[in-house]
Design an enzyme around this catalytic site. Structure first.
Site, PDB file in Angstrom:
ATOM      1  N   ASP A  75      45.695  75.277  79.650  1.00 46.06           N
ATOM      2  CA  ASP A  75      45.700  76.639  80.177  1.00 46.06           C
ATOM      3  C   ASP A  75      44.826  76.524  81.423  1.00 46.06           C
ATOM      4  O   ASP A  75      43.604  76.418  81.308  1.00 46.06           O
ATOM      5  CB  ASP A  75      45.096  77.622  79.175  1.00 46.06           C
ATOM      6  CG  ASP A  75      45.171  79.048  79.682  1.00 46.06           C
ATOM      7  OD1 ASP A  75      44.959  79.260  80.893  1.00 46.06           O
ATOM      8  OD2 ASP A  75      45.449  79.962  78.882  1.00 46.06           O
ATOM      9  N   HIS A  76      45.449  76.496  82.583  1.00 45.89           N
ATOM     10  CA  HIS A  76      44.655  76.111  83.755  1.00 45.89           C
ATOM     11  C   HIS A  76      43.550  77.121  84.079  1.00 45.89           C
ATOM     12  O   HIS A  76      42.620  76.810  84.808  1.00 45.89           O
ATOM     13  CB  HIS A  76      45.531  75.807  84.978  1.00 45.89           C
ATOM     14  CG  HIS A  76      46.213  76.997  85.547  1.00 45.89           C
ATOM     15  ND1 HIS A  76      47.422  77.435  85.122  1.00 45.89           N
ATOM     16  CD2 HIS A  76      45.836  77.855  86.514  1.00 45.89           C
ATOM     17  CE1 HIS A  76      47.761  78.507  85.799  1.00 45.89           C
ATOM     18  NE2 HIS A  76      46.818  78.787  86.653  1.00 45.89           N
ATOM     19  N   HIS A 100      46.519  83.162  79.502  1.00 49.28           N
ATOM     20  CA  HIS A 100      45.322  83.279  80.349  1.00 49.28           C
ATOM     21  C   HIS A 100      44.456  84.500  80.022  1.00 49.28           C
ATOM     22  O   HIS A 100      43.236  84.397  79.901  1.00 49.28           O
ATOM     23  CB  HIS A 100      45.725  83.352  81.826  1.00 49.28           C
ATOM     24  CG  HIS A 100      46.728  82.318  82.234  1.00 49.28           C
ATOM     25  ND1 HIS A 100      46.619  81.007  81.868  1.00 49.28           N
ATOM     26  CD2 HIS A 100      47.860  82.400  82.971  1.00 49.28           C
ATOM     27  CE1 HIS A 100      47.645  80.326  82.371  1.00 49.28           C
ATOM     28  NE2 HIS A 100      48.410  81.150  83.042  1.00 49.28           N
TER      29      HIS A 100
HETATM   30  P1  NAD Z   1      59.788  71.162  88.642  1.00 48.86           P
HETATM   31  O1  NAD Z   1      61.126  71.726  88.333  1.00 48.86           O
HETATM   32  O2  NAD Z   1      59.300  71.207  90.035  1.00 48.86           O
HETATM   33  O3  NAD Z   1      59.749  69.628  88.180  1.00 48.86           O
HETATM   34  C1  NAD Z   1      60.366  69.172  87.015  1.00 48.86           C
HETATM   35  C2  NAD Z   1      60.300  67.660  86.958  1.00 48.86           C
HETATM   36  O4  NAD Z   1      61.004  67.247  85.783  1.00 48.86           O
HETATM   37  C3  NAD Z   1      60.953  66.922  88.120  1.00 48.86           C
HETATM   38  O5  NAD Z   1      60.180  65.777  88.398  1.00 48.86           O
HETATM   39  C4  NAD Z   1      62.317  66.479  87.557  1.00 48.86           C
HETATM   40  O6  NAD Z   1      62.822  65.307  88.113  1.00 48.86           O
HETATM   41  C5  NAD Z   1      61.935  66.208  86.129  1.00 48.86           C
HETATM   42  N1  NAD Z   1      63.089  66.269  85.223  1.00 48.86           N
HETATM   43  C6  NAD Z   1      63.905  67.332  84.975  1.00 48.86           C
HETATM   44  N2  NAD Z   1      64.838  66.973  84.058  1.00 48.86           N
HETATM   45  C7  NAD Z   1      64.593  65.686  83.720  1.00 48.86           C
HETATM   46  C8  NAD Z   1      65.184  64.760  82.820  1.00 48.86           C
HETATM   47  N3  NAD Z   1      66.217  65.085  82.057  1.00 48.86           N
HETATM   48  N4  NAD Z   1      64.642  63.520  82.740  1.00 48.86           N
HETATM   49  C9  NAD Z   1      63.585  63.161  83.486  1.00 48.86           C
HETATM   50  N5  NAD Z   1      62.978  63.992  84.347  1.00 48.86           N
HETATM   51  C10 NAD Z   1      63.484  65.231  84.471  1.00 48.86           C
HETATM   52  O7  NAD Z   1      58.774  71.865  87.636  1.00 48.86           O
HETATM   53  P2  NAD Z   1      57.194  72.128  87.842  1.00 48.86           P
HETATM   54  O8  NAD Z   1      56.994  73.350  88.646  1.00 48.86           O
HETATM   55  O9  NAD Z   1      56.541  70.880  88.294  1.00 48.86           O
HETATM   56  O10 NAD Z   1      56.719  72.514  86.365  1.00 48.86           O
HETATM   57  C11 NAD Z   1      56.611  71.570  85.315  1.00 48.86           C
HETATM   58  C12 NAD Z   1      55.982  72.236  84.095  1.00 48.86           C
HETATM   59  O11 NAD Z   1      54.709  72.716  84.432  1.00 48.86           O
HETATM   60  C13 NAD Z   1      56.749  73.441  83.565  1.00 48.86           C
HETATM   61  O12 NAD Z   1      56.567  73.479  82.159  1.00 48.86           O
HETATM   62  C14 NAD Z   1      56.043  74.610  84.187  1.00 48.86           C
HETATM   63  O13 NAD Z   1      56.183  75.792  83.423  1.00 48.86           O
HETATM   64  C15 NAD Z   1      54.618  74.109  84.151  1.00 48.86           C
HETATM   65  N6  NAD Z   1      53.741  74.718  85.154  1.00 48.86           N
HETATM   66  C16 NAD Z   1      53.962  74.523  86.492  1.00 48.86           C
HETATM   67  C17 NAD Z   1      53.083  75.061  87.409  1.00 48.86           C
HETATM   68  C18 NAD Z   1      53.263  74.843  88.903  1.00 48.86           C
HETATM   69  O14 NAD Z   1      52.354  75.217  89.643  1.00 48.86           O
HETATM   70  N7  NAD Z   1      54.343  74.249  89.351  1.00 48.86           N
HETATM   71  C19 NAD Z   1      51.994  75.834  86.968  1.00 48.86           C
HETATM   72  C20 NAD Z   1      51.795  76.018  85.603  1.00 48.86           C
HETATM   73  C21 NAD Z   1      52.677  75.443  84.705  1.00 48.86           C
END
Ligand code: NAD
Length: 500
Positions: A178-179, A241
């Protein structure tokens, strides 16, 4: 708890937004500060086909973009490898295991592994199961699983996910991020409370009238429409959060500052939450959805006109609520929380409002006395302000409000570390205090599910949108406090000279 140790960090989703914006820059900062020993390595895992060199270049680019510096970056990225792998393909885990074993030998990583799942949550369970069945978790050292929110969609799905994860990892090996718990001032709540003789004796229903937590954003839903349609502010912000901040503000002093003691005190707060269900929901919770409006002089569209959002969407982009904690310390003290998108200002603040003094001798002065407030500024500015009343200089006996402020940036003349940096370091050291335990997740979903059940049944489609972009939410959110004789302390008035 260990010091940072040799470890292999496997990032699933290494070409994604989170990895680029947060994880790589945070690892680099740890490297720069000497908190990663020479014995560390990272394997980036994602679907795209990339060479090691291309991946290393993308790590380098993301560090430069985020931090605007790159000293010793070549040494840093030399620890990074890439593995193209579809996590849904059962056959590709064997190759990943071989690579991990080789890297482990090369850097003498002693079989210590961190699996960071920076991917969509539907993959968490299957990946955890494969890590076990394909022997990746079969190591001599420690194994830890770091997972991002959302942890499930409701209590049932969270239980199912937890069951899958727990087949491969014990509870103590699961680090649920939980950032907010990585934020400097969220971590400071505990210190402010338990290290100050002037606060702890007053920290109860005898002296505090109410506590307000606001986490407002100016951004809209951006590109996340598809995800947000199935989530909404209640699940996206409140379940995790906001509830974590409530727990830190309300918990009893732990016997010791150990992970187990702190977590068990937080769980006791969740156990004391007054259940709000059925007909009561409308008396305790308000939902909203943004309409069009102006933010920083720019005209912005309504939520329903955002990409991948239904034209008659029932999804809330704002939630305000009154949370009651039915225990001896907090009986009768409302914790008001509100969070939303497209609000006036980006700001996360906690306002602790103390009760009025028993008799006001200064009523006849120009201005009525303000109650004492303790404001904890979480972001973007970080600090504390204490609102007191003092004699107006030169006046007769007029009292006026004075503010004592502490700004983190002012004191240390530096930006505090990014939350992810601290959380990654905690995970490497095996300190799970600032990650959420399953019991916290379960209690919190149980509380939130009862509200979302009612909101699913009684659609708000006709009343949405009910707040204009650039405002602090619907009128009903103000009325929620007015009927108790309070009002939201305006976040704009609480700002002091803290953003340096
Ligand atoms: P994103 O869509 O930008 O990235 C997803 C990643 O998963 C990519 O590297 C993609 O290649 C990979 N991927 C997708 N399907 C795949 C598969 N079948 N096999 C292998 N790799 C696969 O998503 P994100 O924004 O980086 O978020 C990732 C997680 O973090 C999510 O659960 C999101 O809710 C959480 N999150 C993200 C943020 C943020 O700031 N981006 C903040 C809080 C939480």
């Amino acid at each position: 708890m260990e010091k940072s140790m040799a470890s292999l960090i496997m990032i699933f989703g290494a070409t994604g937004d989170l990895a680029k914006r947060k994880l790589f820059p945070s690892l680099y900062r740890l490297f720069e500060k000497g908190r990663l020993t020479k014995q560390f390595a990272v394997i980036g895992v994602a679907r795209r086909s990339l060479s090691n060199e291309e991946f290393q270049q993308s790590v380098k680019d993301s560090v430069l973009t985020a931090l605007k510096k790159d000293e010793n970056i070549d040494e840093f990225i030399s620890h990074f490898s890439y593995h193209s792998h579809d996590v849904a393909d059962s056959n590709s885990y064997a190759a990943l295991k071989n690579l991990a074993d080789q890297i482990d030998d090369h850097y003498s990583l002693k079989g210590n592994r961190i699996f960071y799942l920076a991917m969509a949550p539907e993959f968490f369970g299957p990946i955890a199961l494969h890590l076990k069945s394909d022997g990746l978790t079969d190591v001599k050292g420690y194994k830890r699983l770091v997972i991002e929110k959302p942890f499930g969609h409701d209590l049932e799905s969270a239980k199912e996910l937890n069951k899958q994860i727990r087949t491969a990892f014990s509870e103590s090996e699961v680090y649920r991020i939980d950032h907010y718990l990585g934020k400097e001032m969220v971590r400071n709540i505990e210190v402010i409370r338990f290290a100050n003789a002037i606060f702890e004796p007053l920290w109860n229903n005898r002296y505090i009238s109410n506590i307000q937590i606001t986490s407002s954003e100016t951004l809209g839903v951006e590109e996340r429409g598809r995800y947000y349609e199935s989530s909404g502010a209640l699940r996206d912000m409140l379940q995790n959060h906001m509830m974590q901040m409530v727990a830190l503000l309300a918990m009893e002093p732990p016997i010791k500052l150990t992970t187990d003691e702190i977590r068990s005190e937080k769980v006791r707060v969740f156990r004391a939450l007054r259940t709000v269900e059925g007909e009561q929901v409308k008396d305790y919770f308000v939902r909203g959805q943004y309409g069009e409006g102006t933010i920083e002089d720019e005209q912005v569209p309504k939520y329903r006109d955002e990409p991948m959002v239904e034209k008659d969407s029932n999804t809330e982009t704002f939630v305000a609520g009154k949370i009651m904690i039915d225990n001896f310390r907090w009986a009768g003290v409302p914790f008001y929380i509100r969070t939303g998108k497209r609000m006036t200002r980006k700001s996360t603040k906690i306002v602790v409002q103390f009760k009025d003094i028993p008799m006001n001798l200064y009523y006849q002065t120009e201005k009525m006395l303000n109650p004492n407030l303790l404001v904890i500024h979480i972001q973007p500015e970080e600090g504390i302000t204490l609102h007191l009343n003092a004699k107006k200089a030169g006046g007769h006996l007029d009292a006026q409000e004075v503010k004592l402020s502490f700004a983190n940036t002012g004191i240390h003349a530096m930006n505090t570390p990014e939350g992810y940096e601290k959380l990654l370091y905690d995970c490497m050291r095996g300190d799970a205090t600032n990650f959420t335990h399953w019991d916290e997740v379960a209690y919190s979903w149980n509380f939130v599910d009862k509200i979302s059940e009612v909101w699913q049944k009684t659609k708000a489609a006709d009343s949405f949108p009910n707040y204009q972009s650039g405002t602090m939410g619907p009128k009903a959110a103000d009325e929620l406090l007015e009927k108790d004789g309070y009002f939201w302390w305006p976040v704009t008035d609480l700002e002091v000279d803290m953003c340096k």
